[in-house]
Scaffold this motif. Structure first.
Motif, mmCIF file in Angstrom:
data_model
loop_
_atom_site.group_PDB
_atom_site.id
_atom_site.type_symbol
_atom_site.label_atom_id
_atom_site.label_comp_id
_atom_site.label_asym_id
_atom_site.label_seq_id
_atom_site.Cartn_x
_atom_site.Cartn_y
_atom_site.Cartn_z
ATOM 1 N N SER A 559 54.607 202.685 71.171
ATOM 2 C CA SER A 559 53.775 203.527 70.302
ATOM 3 C C SER A 559 54.398 203.802 68.936
ATOM 4 O O SER A 559 53.716 204.299 68.044
ATOM 5 C CB SER A 559 53.491 204.864 71.005
ATOM 6 O OG SER A 559 54.709 205.569 71.244
ATOM 7 N N PRO A 563 51.643 200.981 61.182
ATOM 8 C CA PRO A 563 50.792 199.992 60.525
ATOM 9 C C PRO A 563 51.483 199.467 59.254
ATOM 10 O O PRO A 563 52.255 200.193 58.625
ATOM 11 C CB PRO A 563 49.523 200.779 60.195
ATOM 12 C CG PRO A 563 49.553 201.963 61.106
ATOM 13 C CD PRO A 563 50.995 202.283 61.306
ATOM 14 N N ARG A 566 51.850 195.556 64.533
ATOM 15 C CA ARG A 566 51.127 195.650 65.801
ATOM 16 C C ARG A 566 52.125 195.499 66.945
ATOM 17 O O ARG A 566 53.214 194.932 66.772
ATOM 18 C CB ARG A 566 50.045 194.578 65.898
ATOM 19 C CG ARG A 566 48.956 194.724 64.825
ATOM 20 C CD ARG A 566 47.913 193.618 64.920
ATOM 21 N NE ARG A 566 46.877 193.776 63.897
ATOM 22 C CZ ARG A 566 45.792 194.523 64.031
ATOM 23 N NH1 ARG A 566 45.594 195.195 65.162
ATOM 24 N NH2 ARG A 566 44.902 194.610 63.058
ATOM 25 N N ARG A 619 45.030 200.470 68.840
ATOM 26 C CA ARG A 619 45.349 201.521 67.887
ATOM 27 C C ARG A 619 44.569 202.783 68.249
ATOM 28 O O ARG A 619 43.422 202.719 68.682
ATOM 29 C CB ARG A 619 44.975 201.097 66.463
ATOM 30 C CG ARG A 619 45.782 199.914 65.955
ATOM 31 C CD ARG A 619 45.450 199.653 64.493
ATOM 32 N NE ARG A 619 46.168 198.504 63.974
ATOM 33 C CZ ARG A 619 47.415 198.559 63.530
ATOM 34 N NH1 ARG A 619 48.067 199.695 63.544
ATOM 35 N NH2 ARG A 619 48.001 197.479 63.054
ATOM 36 N N ASP A 623 45.498 205.733 63.609
ATOM 37 C CA ASP A 623 46.383 204.643 63.216
ATOM 38 C C ASP A 623 45.699 203.608 62.351
ATOM 39 O O ASP A 623 46.239 202.531 62.131
ATOM 40 C CB ASP A 623 46.926 203.927 64.471
ATOM 41 C CG ASP A 623 47.934 204.788 65.174
ATOM 42 O OD1 ASP A 623 48.466 205.705 64.530
ATOM 43 O OD2 ASP A 623 48.175 204.548 66.375
ATOM 44 N N SER A 624 44.509 203.856 61.887
ATOM 45 C CA SER A 624 43.796 202.841 61.121
ATOM 46 C C SER A 624 44.564 202.499 59.871
ATOM 47 O O SER A 624 45.147 203.340 59.209
ATOM 48 C CB SER A 624 42.409 203.348 60.751
ATOM 49 O OG SER A 624 42.506 204.520 59.980
ATOM 50 N N SER A 625 44.573 201.235 59.558
ATOM 51 C CA SER A 625 45.298 200.759 58.388
ATOM 52 C C SER A 625 44.367 200.551 57.216
ATOM 53 O O SER A 625 44.814 200.238 56.148
ATOM 54 C CB SER A 625 46.002 199.439 58.721
ATOM 55 O OG SER A 625 45.075 198.473 59.163
#
Length: 625
Positions: A559, A563, A566, A619, A623-625
């Protein structure tokens, strides 16, 4: 005046008897007794290679796939060599030709049978070469690369391979590293012959010792590695010192020739300079071969390198080295994950031990029974004994016992060959004194019985000759399981290579690949951009946590990847084979981990084939990039 026993010239005197007419000028005949076994063995070997299918390897490795023709080829080759090397007038290059045939059967079979290179460690070293080619510079600290930075602190081998890749236009070192065992075996022939010819003019002992070395060198240090090249350089230095080191004339030139070899050893490998220092110091105990200049040169270069370039590594390693010093029992233990498990691995392990034990026992027998040779070749005894001191110093990642055996072999094989052969008074003039007279008169210097070639006619001598040949054949056959008996965990099929390559090529910078064990191809690929973690190398308590809750524990371990990196979980057949055969986790337990990951909503399957499977950690919303 007594003739020097270290001379390389052939003795002028021949045995009494009628003169032998010289052969007529013109085309020389090829002796069929020497040629036919060699040709037949190579033909059988080629047939066996074409019939070998490595798709499904069991607990006995390559032995499960080799047809009977391979064993027939090996027996025929050994019999032809034994006939050739003992024949009184079978000179020329026949013994060398047979040894080359042996190296082909030993070291080239796997390169021809397997479509991909063996050994995870070879793939690791390919990654280091790739790092030099990609980055174009060395790393002087471990802050960026962690444990892998140590390779940049001993870059000699890798820099040479990077230059070779550029010179040949190869895509990477993997294009040729499957053939490296054969190359490294060939590199050892010249120094071995030079070392042995320093102490005997009996070509039977020289070439039988070389043959035994090829057979006894099963420990797997000939693969694509710094050790393989450093060991060849080590033997080169020893050969030069033994033959010329104590001569006053040309000593400056000799030292100048040795400096490049010593520098190459020091900048390529951590352990070999220490072994070389022990060997050179041992030679300084003798009068004939005492030479301080090479030892002093080695110490100066070694200290200069270790106090500058490799100092970051030593700062972390020295405390552990101090702790291990004197702990012989601990230095001999292999540790968790190195215990053969199952009928095949256990059997193969015992065959390897018995092979080494047999050669060492033969060496002891040769020392005891060949008094004149023992006195003359005392430096080889010292060189064989000096590596044992390293068992007191360190465990070298649980590999010290194998490295010690490797460095003992050149000296041990010389006396083992003497044990198999009778004494030849023409090629082995006895040393002055009681010891020499005893050896000359006993006629029982080896399995062959009576001294000299004429002993073959004495009662029982023929039986002893056959027994010695049979012993050589058994030792030669034992090499195969010792060397290739663990190919189930060393071989990675093309599907496994392709799967891992897809993961590495698709991983953004800063990604993490989690696997059970490092035993898979490309396990270190792009290690300067992609992290690697193997949970079976953790404490047993954490491995038990993984078994209790595979998906949850692995998700927590993975974890921390930020980002755009991956996190991937990779399980391949190579990991399963290594874990099973070395007493870690069984296939059922690893499959249990995979099923838990597959069923968890935390993971998503992103690839797989017959050789393995890969899952990516999903994700979370934040955690979005």
């Amino acid at each position: 005046m007594h003739q020097s026993v270290t001379s390389d010239a052939e003795p002028a005197a021949e045995p009494s008897g009628p003169p032998v007419a010289p052969p007529p000028r013109g085309r020389r005949r090829v002796p069929l007794g020497a040629a036919l076994p060699l040709v037949g063995a190579l033909a059988l070997w080629q047939y066996a290679v074409l019939r070998t299918e490595p798709a499904e390897l069991g607990g006995f490795g390559l032995l499960d796939a080799l047809p009977a023709a391979y064993w027939a080829a090996l027996a025929l080759l050994t019999g032809g060599f034994w006939h050739c090397v003992r024949a009184p007038r079978r000179g020329g290059g026949w013994p060398l030709t047979y040894v080359l045939g042996l190296l082909l059967m030993e070291r080239a079979t796997q390169a021809l049978v397997y479509p991909t290179p063996l050994y995870a460690w070879a793939w690791k070293h390919d990654a280091v070469v790739d790092h030099l080619l990609t980055e174009g510079r060395l790393e002087t600290t471990g802050e960026r690369l962690g444990d892998m930075a140590v390779y940049d602190q001993w870059p000699g081998f890798f820099a040479a391979q990077a230059a070779l890749v550029r010179l040949t236009g190869a895509q990477d070192a993997a294009a040729y590293m499957a053939w490296w065992p054969l190359v490294s075996g060939l590199l050892l022939l010249a120094p071995l012959v030079l070392v042995y010819r320093t102490f005997t003019r009996d070509r039977r002992i020289v070439w039988t010792a070389v043959w035994l070395f090829c057979v006894a060198n099963w420990v797997g240090q000939d693969y694509f590695s710094p050790q393989s090249l450093a060991f060849a350089l080590y033997l080169g230095v020893i050969a030069i010192v033994l033959r010329h080191g104590a001569r006053r004339e040309g000593r400056v030139l000799l030292t100048a020739l040795l400096v490049p070899l010593i520098v190459a050893i020091v900048v390529s490998h951590q352990l070999t300079p220490v072994m070389l220092g022990a060997g050179l110091a041992a030679l300084c105990l003798t009068r004939r071969h005492r030479s301080w200049a090479p030892l002093v040169t080695l110490v100066v270069v070694f200290l200069a390198w270790n106090l500058t370039v490799s100092l970051p590594f030593l700062r972390e390693a020295v405390p552990e080295m101090v702790r291990a010093f004197g702990d012989v029992r601990g230095n001999l233990e292999t540790g968790y994950g190195s215990t053969p498990t199952g009928t095949g691995p256990v059997t193969v392990s015992w065959v390897a031990r018995m092979l080494s034990g047999a050669v060492l026992l033969l060496a002891a027998l040769g020392v005891l029974r060949r008094k004149a040779l023992r006195n003359r070749a005392r430096p080889l005894m010292l060189l064989a004994g000096a590596p044992l001191l390293m068992l007191v110093a360190n465990d070298y990642g649980s590999e010290m016992i194998f490295r010690v055996l490797l460095f003992m072999l050149p000296g041990a094989c010389f006396f083992a060959a003497a044990a198999l052969l009778p004494r030849d008074a023409r090629a082995e003039p006895a040393s002055a004194g009681v010891a020499g007279a005893a050896d000359a008169g006993s006629g029982s210097g080896g399995f062959g019985g009576a001294g000299g070639f004429g002993g073959a006619g004495r009662p029982g001598a023929r039986r002893r000759t056959v027994a010695a040949g049979a012993a050589l054949t058994v030792l030669t056959a034992a090499f195969v399981p010792a060397y290739a008996g663990k190919d189930r965990l060393s071989y990675f099929p093309p599907e496994e290579v392709e799967l891992v390559r897809q993961v590495i090529d698709g991983a953004p910078r800063g990604s993490l690949v989690v696997a059970a064990h490092r035993n898979y191809p490309l396990a270190y690929a792009s290690y300067w951009d992609v992290g690697h973690y193997w949970f079976l190398e953790d404490a047993k308590s954490h491995v038990e946590e993984v078994l209790d809750d595979p998906a949850g524990t692995l998700a927590r371990d993975m974890s921390g990847v930020a980002p755009p990196g991956r996190a991937y979980f990779l399980l391949t057949r190579g990991q399963i084979a290594n874990s099973e055969m070395n007493g870690m986790l069984g296939a059922d337990e690893l499959r249990h981990i995979e099923r838990s990951v597959a069923a968890s909503p935390l993971f998503e399957r992103t690839g797989g084939n017959s050789a393995g499977v890969v899952y990516e950690l999903r994700r979370t919303t934040g955690d979005s990039s």
